[in-house]
Scaffold this active site. Structure first.
Site, PDB file in Angstrom:
ATOM      1  N   GLU A  45     -11.072 -11.489  -5.080  1.00 21.14           N
ATOM      2  CA  GLU A  45      -9.649 -11.323  -4.748  1.00 21.14           C
ATOM      3  C   GLU A  45      -9.135 -12.446  -3.857  1.00 21.14           C
ATOM      4  OE1 GLU A  45      -8.984  -7.438  -3.036  1.00 21.14           O
ATOM      5  OE2 GLU A  45     -10.730  -7.569  -1.745  1.00 21.14           O
ATOM      6  N   ASP A  83      -4.515  -8.885  -4.371  1.00 20.18           N
ATOM      7  CA  ASP A  83      -4.774  -9.904  -3.357  1.00 20.18           C
ATOM      8  C   ASP A  83      -4.941 -11.281  -3.973  1.00 20.18           C
ATOM      9  OD1 ASP A  83      -4.632  -8.731  -0.783  1.00 20.18           O
ATOM     10  OD2 ASP A  83      -6.385  -7.533  -1.291  1.00 20.18           O
ATOM     11  N   CYS A  94      -9.462  -4.453 -11.289  1.00 16.22           N
ATOM     12  CA  CYS A  94      -9.030  -3.181 -10.705  1.00 16.22           C
ATOM     13  C   CYS A  94      -7.711  -3.308  -9.951  1.00 16.22           C
ATOM     14  CB  CYS A  94     -10.113  -2.604  -9.795  1.00 16.22           C
ATOM     15  SG  CYS A  94     -10.482  -3.641  -8.380  1.00 16.22           S
ATOM     16  N   HIS A 116       0.792  -1.228   0.000  1.00 16.58           N
ATOM     17  CA  HIS A 116       0.000   0.000   0.000  1.00 16.58           C
ATOM     18  C   HIS A 116       0.819   1.268   0.000  1.00 16.58           C
ATOM     19  CE1 HIS A 116      -3.308  -2.810   0.476  1.00 16.58           C
ATOM     20  NE2 HIS A 116      -3.882  -1.926  -0.308  1.00 16.58           N
TER      21      HIS A 116
HETATM   22  C1  PEP Z   1      -6.515  -5.798  -5.089  1.00 21.53           C
HETATM   23  O1  PEP Z   1      -6.371  -6.560  -4.129  1.00 21.53           O
HETATM   24  O2  PEP Z   1      -6.134  -6.070  -6.234  1.00 21.53           O
HETATM   25  C2  PEP Z   1      -7.158  -4.488  -4.917  1.00 21.53           C
HETATM   26  C3  PEP Z   1      -7.480  -3.757  -5.949  1.00 21.53           C
HETATM   27  O3  PEP Z   1      -7.368  -4.057  -3.647  1.00 21.53           O
HETATM   28  P1  PEP Z   1      -6.195  -3.521  -2.692  1.00 21.53           P
HETATM   29  O4  PEP Z   1      -4.960  -3.342  -3.524  1.00 21.53           O
HETATM   30  O5  PEP Z   1      -6.662  -2.252  -2.099  1.00 21.53           O
HETATM   31  O6  PEP Z   1      -6.079  -4.625  -1.687  1.00 21.53           O
HETATM   32 MG    MG Z   2      -7.409  -6.137  -2.327  1.00 22.42          MG
END
Ligand code: PEP
Ligand code: MG
Length: 588
Positions: free
Chosen positions: A434, A458, A505, A193
């Site tokens: 995910e 994920d 996404c 993140h």
């Molecule tokens: C993912 O897991 O691909 C996602 C888009 O969510 P995040 O990256 O916020 O976990």
């Molecule tokens: Mg995610």
């Protein structure tokens, strides 16, 4: 230049600036005995350091309040209250009276407190261990006269390159963005993140440098190249000139891509590929809308809450969501409910866990805290009045979770109705795919939701059992692994069967080669970092679905991710006739 450190490119852009080393760690304290006659002076020294620490905290609080708002700044109130605590003062004084130097006395008392806090049954108290650590670092730094590495106190406009071991989201929100021009961390990968947030903030970043904090003293100058992952230490004038030229080229390329924002996202054989933007902070919305994105495919709402002492209330959330909805002027805006947990801890009052990615995270946490969840749902239903809002649930593994969330959504609507507040009732509810469970059994959700969106960050992590934030595993985090491609294909197939929209996404969609693969696997909606919208659009406009399908078939049949990549690369470069599009200094 003295040295080159190479990490993982996380957010594009080139910065030349002084290194600001942030070692936010408790220093080692020597056991020092003082003679009886030095006790009064030692007591006075301790008091004067506490005053200076309070003064520093006050400055920091003011700065954060100005840059990030009152809610973020409230974090520092807990720390101030520790510095003023009578019990703490008495305990430290007692140990100084027993001939211990102030720093040792303070360290012992903080250790006792930390043990007491971490055993507490209430998560709010356990969470304060983090505040204790911050206070301890601040006070010991002053008592031991160590270099001050305060993360939030840099002179404005210093264009510093912040080098640190790991940057938690809570530390990130405290940073003075007017002083930090780029970020480099030992830990992390492209999908951790800190990398995602750096891209959102438009801060060039390198992660996964592993040992940069050990190798630097904080007195260096460096060039950080967020597109290639290179951190050049003490560069020569020639190096700097060469990088400035590269930075200029990148800007030109970006300008060149900008004209794409008005062009349609359609393949050479006429297939429409919807490109939406991922938005992490409401402040990004207006800029993201200019990228040419056709709406928002993922708004990560948890960045509204990380690093704060308290949760945002319904009105504050309503304003944040409305800002994004208005920026996109009637286009779809998919807002994901809080995905707090994993590496997005700690937030005010929630416990840290030994295994957070498999822990009390996302939809699990929200369903267990219905008050908190309904507050968010009410804010979303109200914001939906202003546009095409769609609600998305993260980390779903069973259909019961969807049903429970829907029941809370109905309840939230009823509450708004009783209050006589304007809201929209028919907001579509979708789920993120995910986890392998969700991908394999997505037919079990299909009749209960309006859309799917694949979160590859994920999905890759859980399918391959590779921690997405672990720099030592970065080379093993391979989205093109056959298992991942098969899961995506399966989800796309199921969505088609049930006539549901399906998007991707995760970060995979933002990378040209992977976007090509996803189109070949049947995905027609991609949600990408705003900067990647033109880049991916250029790929879309240069390929045909037929070639993408053929390439993805070959990739999915490959035994390894490396072979799959070769298959895709060969076909994409063939289609483009321009291998430069695949990477090498381009915004990722
Ligand atoms: C993912 O897991 O691909 C996602 C888009 O969510 P995040 O990256 O916020 O976990
Ligand atoms: Mg995610």
């Amino acid at each position: 230049m003295d040295r080159k450190l190479v990490g993982i490119p996380a957010s594009p852009g080139i910065v030349v600036g002084p290194v600001h080393l942030l070692r936010w760690e408790i220093p080692e304290v020597r056991h020092r005995i003082i003679p009886d006659e030095a006790i009064p002076d030692e007591l006075r020294r301790f008091r004067s350091v506490l005053e200076r620490a309070k003064e520093r905290l006050h400055q920091v609080r003011e700065r954060v309040e100005k840059s990030a708002g009152a809610e973020e700044a409230a974090i520092f109130d807990v720390q101030s209250s520790i510095l003023e605590d009578e019990e703490m003062l008495t305990s430290v004084d007692r140990l100084i009276h027993q001939n211990l130097a102030a720093e040792k006395a303070f360290e012992i008392v903080m250790l006792e407190w930390a043990q007491r806090f971490s055993r507490a049954s209430h998560p709010m108290i356990r969470e304060k261990v983090g505040d204790l650590k911050d206070v301890e670092i601040r006070v010991l730094t002053l008592l031991m006269d160590l270099p001050d590495h305060d993360p939030v106190d840099l002179p404005k406009g210093s264009s510093a390159i912040l080098v640190t071991h790991d940057l938690t989201p809570s530390l990130t929100v405290q940073l003075d963005r007017g002083a930090i021009a780029a970020i480099a961390t030992d830990a992390g990968t492209r999908t951790s993140h800190v990398a995602i947030l750096a891209r959102s903030l438009g801060l060039p970043a390198i992660v996964g440098l592993r040992v940069a904090t050990q190798q630097l003293s904080g007195r260096e100058t460096a060039i950080l190249d967020g597109s290639t992952g290179l951190l050049a230490i003490n560069p020569s004038h020639q190096d700097i000139d060469a990088y400035k030229e590269r930075a200029r080229q990148e800007k030109l390329l970006e300008a060149d891509l900008r004209h794409l924002s008005t062009l349609e996202s359609v393949t050479m054989d006429g297939a429409r590929i919807t490109l939406r933007a991922n938005v992490d902070l409401p402040e990004e919305a207006e800029l993201a809308a200019k990228s040419g994105a056709e709406g928002v495919g993922l708004m990560r709402t948890e960045f509204l809450v990380v690093g704060r002492a308290t949760m945002p209330d319904e009105d504050e959330q309503y304003r944040a969501y409305t800002r994004v909805v208005r920026a996109f002027d009637g286009q779809p805006v998919v807002i994901r409910t809080f995905d707090v947990g994993g590496d997005k801890l700690p937030v005010g009052g929630f416990p840290t866990e030994p295994n957070p990615f498999l822990g009390w995270r996302a939809i699990r946490m929200c369903l267990d805290q219905p008050e908190l969840f309904r507050t968010q749902l009410r804010a979303l239903l109200r914001a939906a009045v202003h546009g095409d809002v769609r609600i998305m649930l993260p980390l779903v593994v069973t259909v019961q979770e969807v049903r429970a969330a829907r029941a809370l959504l109905d309840q939230a609507a009823k509450e708004l109705e009783e209050r006589g507040v304007e809201f929209r009732r028919d907001v579509p509810l979708g789920v993120m795919i995910e986890t392998p469970a969700a991908a394999i059994a997505c037919d079990t959700f299909a009749n209960e939701v309006a859309f799917f969106s694949i979160g590859t960050n994920d999905l890759v992590q859980y399918t391959l059992a590779v921690d997405r934030g672990n720099a030592n595993l970065a080379s093993r985090f391979t989205p093109l692994h056959p298992a991942v491609l098969k899961l995506i294909r399966r989800a796309v197939f199921t969505a088609r069967q049930y006539k549901l929209e399906i998007a991707v996404c995760g970060e995979m969609a933002s990378q040209p080669l992977m976007a090509f693969a996803l189109i070949g696997l049947g995905v027609r909606q991609l949600s990408v970092a705003p900067r990647s919208v033109p880049l991916v659009k250029r790929i879309v406009r240069s390929i045909s679905v037929e070639v993408a399908e053929e390439a993805s078939k070959a990739a999915a049949a490959a035994d390894t991710a490396a072979e799959a990549e070769l298959e895709l690369e060969r076909r994409l470069t063939g289609a483009l006739g321009d291998s430069a599009l695949l990477g090498g200094g381009l915004p990722a």
